[in-house]
Design an enzyme around this catalytic site. Sequence first.
Site, PDB file in Angstrom:
ATOM      1  N   SER A   1      -5.642   0.427  -2.411  1.00 26.71           N
ATOM      2  CA  SER A   1      -4.300   0.290  -1.824  1.00 26.71           C
ATOM      3  C   SER A   1      -3.551   1.607  -1.749  1.00 26.71           C
ATOM      4  O   SER A   1      -2.553   1.712  -1.029  1.00 26.71           O
ATOM      5  CB  SER A   1      -3.459  -0.697  -2.640  1.00 26.71           C
ATOM      6  OG  SER A   1      -4.062  -1.959  -2.684  1.00 26.71           O
TER       7      SER A   1
ATOM      8  N   SER B   1      -5.273   4.882  -1.708  1.00 30.05           N
ATOM      9  CA  SER B   1      -6.138   5.994  -1.289  1.00 30.05           C
ATOM     10  C   SER B   1      -6.211   5.987   0.231  1.00 30.05           C
ATOM     11  O   SER B   1      -7.273   5.755   0.823  1.00 30.05           O
ATOM     12  CB  SER B   1      -7.533   5.842  -1.905  1.00 30.05           C
ATOM     13  OG  SER B   1      -7.445   5.754  -3.307  1.00 30.05           O
ATOM     14  N   LYS B   2      -5.085   6.250   0.854  1.00 33.12           N
ATOM     15  CA  LYS B   2      -4.964   6.054   2.295  1.00 33.12           C
ATOM     16  C   LYS B   2      -4.280   7.243   2.962  1.00 33.12           C
ATOM     17  O   LYS B   2      -3.406   7.872   2.367  1.00 33.12           O
ATOM     18  CB  LYS B   2      -4.154   4.782   2.595  1.00 33.12           C
ATOM     19  CG  LYS B   2      -4.787   3.498   2.045  1.00 33.12           C
ATOM     20  CD  LYS B   2      -3.848   2.293   2.204  1.00 33.12           C
ATOM     21  CE  LYS B   2      -4.448   1.030   1.609  1.00 33.12           C
ATOM     22  NZ  LYS B   2      -5.377   0.364   2.527  1.00 33.12           N
TER      23      LYS B   2
ATOM     24  N   HIS C   1      -8.479  -7.211  -4.511  1.00 29.19           N
ATOM     25  CA  HIS C   1      -7.179  -6.632  -4.176  1.00 29.19           C
ATOM     26  C   HIS C   1      -6.087  -7.235  -5.049  1.00 29.19           C
ATOM     27  O   HIS C   1      -6.144  -8.418  -5.385  1.00 29.19           O
ATOM     28  CB  HIS C   1      -6.869  -6.888  -2.698  1.00 29.19           C
ATOM     29  CG  HIS C   1      -5.788  -6.031  -2.131  1.00 29.19           C
ATOM     30  ND1 HIS C   1      -4.457  -6.345  -2.256  1.00 29.19           N
ATOM     31  CD2 HIS C   1      -5.841  -4.862  -1.442  1.00 29.19           C
ATOM     32  CE1 HIS C   1      -3.741  -5.416  -1.642  1.00 29.19           C
ATOM     33  NE2 HIS C   1      -4.549  -4.506  -1.143  1.00 29.19           N
TER      34      HIS C   1
ATOM     35  N   CYS D   1      -5.008  -0.449   8.683  1.00 27.77           N
ATOM     36  CA  CYS D   1      -4.306  -0.909   7.477  1.00 27.77           C
ATOM     37  C   CYS D   1      -3.041  -1.621   7.923  1.00 27.77           C
ATOM     38  O   CYS D   1      -2.100  -0.994   8.421  1.00 27.77           O
ATOM     39  CB  CYS D   1      -3.951   0.249   6.556  1.00 27.77           C
ATOM     40  SG  CYS D   1      -2.972  -0.275   5.109  1.00 27.77           S
TER      41      CYS D   1
ATOM     42  N   MET E   1      -4.394  -7.548   1.709  1.00 25.67           N
ATOM     43  CA  MET E   1      -4.352  -6.566   2.774  1.00 25.67           C
ATOM     44  C   MET E   1      -3.668  -7.190   3.985  1.00 25.67           C
ATOM     45  O   MET E   1      -3.877  -8.358   4.294  1.00 25.67           O
ATOM     46  CB  MET E   1      -5.761  -6.135   3.156  1.00 25.67           C
ATOM     47  CG  MET E   1      -6.593  -5.619   1.988  1.00 25.67           C
ATOM     48  SD  MET E   1      -7.314  -6.932   0.962  1.00 25.67           S
ATOM     49  CE  MET E   1      -8.714  -7.397   1.948  1.00 25.67           C
TER      50      MET E   1
ATOM     51  N   SER F   1     -11.275  -5.425  -1.379  1.00 23.64           N
ATOM     52  CA  SER F   1     -11.112  -4.247  -0.539  1.00 23.64           C
ATOM     53  C   SER F   1     -11.772  -3.063  -1.210  1.00 23.64           C
ATOM     54  O   SER F   1     -11.522  -2.797  -2.392  1.00 23.64           O
ATOM     55  CB  SER F   1      -9.624  -3.953  -0.306  1.00 23.64           C
ATOM     56  OG  SER F   1      -9.464  -2.794   0.493  1.00 23.64           O
TER      57      SER F   1
ATOM     58  N   SER G   1       0.832  -1.205   0.000  1.00 23.13           N
ATOM     59  CA  SER G   1       0.000   0.000   0.000  1.00 23.13           C
ATOM     60  C   SER G   1       0.865   1.253   0.000  1.00 23.13           C
ATOM     61  O   SER G   1       2.063   1.201   0.300  1.00 23.13           O
ATOM     62  CB  SER G   1      -0.916   0.029   1.230  1.00 23.13           C
ATOM     63  OG  SER G   1      -1.882  -0.992   1.183  1.00 23.13           O
TER      64      SER G   1
ATOM     65  N   LYS H   1     -14.074  -7.132   5.537  1.00 21.24           N
ATOM     66  CA  LYS H   1     -13.560  -7.603   4.261  1.00 21.24           C
ATOM     67  C   LYS H   1     -14.291  -8.893   3.881  1.00 21.24           C
ATOM     68  O   LYS H   1     -14.847  -9.577   4.726  1.00 21.24           O
ATOM     69  CB  LYS H   1     -12.060  -7.891   4.347  1.00 21.24           C
ATOM     70  CG  LYS H   1     -11.210  -6.698   4.747  1.00 21.24           C
ATOM     71  CD  LYS H   1     -11.349  -5.547   3.782  1.00 21.24           C
ATOM     72  CE  LYS H   1     -10.390  -4.420   4.121  1.00 21.24           C
ATOM     73  NZ  LYS H   1     -10.664  -3.200   3.315  1.00 21.24           N
TER      74      LYS H   1
END
Length: 392
Positions: free
Chosen positions: A67, A69-70, A310, A104, A314, A305, A19, A274
Amino acid sequence: MARAAQIKVPATYMRGGTSKGVFFRLEDLPVAAQIPGAARDAFLLRVIGSPDPYGKHTDGMGGATSSTSKTVILAPSTQPEHDVDYLFGQVAIDKAFIDWSGNCGNLTAAVGAFAIESGLVAAERIPRNGVCAVRIWQANIGKTIVAHVPIADGQVQETGDFELDGVTFPAAEVQIEFMDPAAGDGALFPTGNTVDELEVPGIGTLRATLINAGIPTIFVNAEDIGYSGTELQEAINGDSERLAFFETLRAHGALRMGLVERIEEATQRQHTPKIAFVAPARPYTTSSGKTVNADEVDLLVRALSMGKLHHAMMGTAAVAIGTAAAIPGTLVSDAAGGGERNAVRFGHPSGILRVGAEASRQGGCWRVTKAVMSRSARVLMEGWVRVPGDAF
């Protein structure tokens, strides 16, 4: 008409595991964004570039995938015997929404390094050479995580030869321990069962393992939903009907787990739970073209996700996989061949991941003391992010 000027805020762009995210120290945020609420969400949404109806994040730091957009906010820890408080925000791509309901696991690998470099870990705890055990309080879920960060000449060692499937280049290995990863009161199985019969209107009844370790996760058998477990992203993410199918399963699983009171509420917590499907080991070709042989893994797992399959796995879902594999009778354990184990190797779309878990039966209930996996992390860029001053 006069327009508000842009403001600049200190930030670091980091990769953690598979990520990427924008990292902030709490004290560096604009005053209005230093407390939870609408102003903080609006600021972070503008940083990432959401909501973006084009699905590209062209006008922000996001990468237009779950993955990438955190956001992460770190502060000196409010908890005894911890170094840093870690708050994670999963930013929706096409909606003005940030999900604060979970952790995360991938970015956890970067939290330790950022904490050290930002002065959030006491200098006397950092060896000149060796490994620094950064004690992290995961504020979203109220759990302890320990990141073992390699140190060379008093600085975080980022380069190395540790290879992580789903990441192009090797880096230094960071071992992460998720302590007592079951959420809430420690009940691994919210329903009390290792396998439930999950009734889903319009779909039917499916066997499911509903587990709360690392992150709330719903496991179903690949075969029961028409898959082999060898699928890559293109097999699912372009099929709107199948994505809607998975979202329906996820919503009903959330209801059964007690995470929501009404089905409609599931749309307001896209990050959790999830949903994943499992299958016995078999050969397949990864997204990079590498062949994974059946004898290299114990089972296959594919997970979604934020509504999409994904590209790898994750980190928090890996904790759920490792925990479920350690407990006989779960669908994950059955797919891996059954029996008790303290580690499992599973195949995901990008390759193989190994995760360990220590589970035991106490007072008639299963309990996991910790789960362990290795990740890597690296600073990609540091400096300031800029956003319009009237954006929050």
